[in-house]
Design an enzyme around this catalytic site. Structure first.
Site, short mmCIF file in Angstrom:
data_model
loop_
_atom_site.label_atom_id
_atom_site.label_comp_id
_atom_site.label_asym_id
_atom_site.label_seq_id
_atom_site.Cartn_x
_atom_site.Cartn_y
_atom_site.Cartn_z
N GLU A 128 0.83 -1.21 0.00
CA GLU A 128 0.00 0.00 0.00
C GLU A 128 0.86 1.26 0.00
OE1 GLU A 128 -2.86 -0.52 3.17
OE2 GLU A 128 -3.94 -2.04 2.01
N GLU B 183 -1.56 -9.79 -6.37
CA GLU B 183 -1.47 -10.49 -7.66
C GLU B 183 -0.58 -9.72 -8.62
OE1 GLU B 183 -4.12 -9.60 -5.94
OE2 GLU B 183 -5.77 -11.04 -6.09
#
Ligand code: THU
Length: 158
Positions: free
Chosen positions: A64, A75
């Site tokens: 993040e 992913e």
């Protein structure tokens, strides 16, 4: 007028132990990788593990950013690692799991829309289906044989 009848099959396993040894090992690799998630803003850890055609397993986690849209999904992280380390090797399977700092997740979590498109690109690039295995922190596991099951009528351009 005609109709396209699009069917998807999601195989549901009672828990991780019900998977084949290879699939269980891949999911376990994703679970171990959860510790690498950098998710101070959502407290929601996501990990993805891929099995490559050459037998290698790579993992990635969500990363993040204080500027939220800059963050990268698990992913996307693992597929970028594949491209960096094994650019010419196809991905055979991907396992995705999560751990929330807020509540116990006992249902499988599926890749977001952007990641479905990312995974689809790899299928097209190597002309090979990628099996997707999904689970929460515990409980049932879902398995589909290709990202096309999660993203029917996907966009692609040659
Ligand atoms: N996230 C993933 O890593 N993969 C997905 O497919 C969906 C969402 C991450 C993004 C963010 O860091 C956190 O989950 C909470 O939304």
């Amino acid at each position: 007028m005609t109709e396209l009848d699009i069917n998807i099959k999601v195989r549901v396993f009672e828990n991780i132990k019900a998977l084949t040894p290879a699939d269980a090992a891949l999911m376990q690799a994703a679970k171990v990788a959860l510790i690498n998630s950098y998710s101070p803003y959502s407290q929601f850890k996501v990990a993805a593990a891929v099995l490559l055609e050459n037998g290698e397993i790579l993992t990635g986690t969500n990363q993040e950013n204080a500027s939220y849209p800059v963050g990268i999904c698990a992913e996307g992280t693992v597929l970028s690692a594949v491209s960096a380390l094994y650019p010419n090797v196809a991905v055979k399977k991907m396992a995705v799991t999560v751990k929330s700092g807020r509540s116990l997740v006992s249902k499988p979590v599926a890749p977001c829309g952007i990641c479905r498109q990312r995974i689809y690109e790899y299928e097209m690039r190597f002309n090979a289906d990628i099996e997707i295995i999904m689970m929460g922190e515990e409980g049932e596991v879902y398995r589909v044989k290709s990202i096309k099951d999660l993203l029917p009528l996907a966009f692609f351009k040659m």
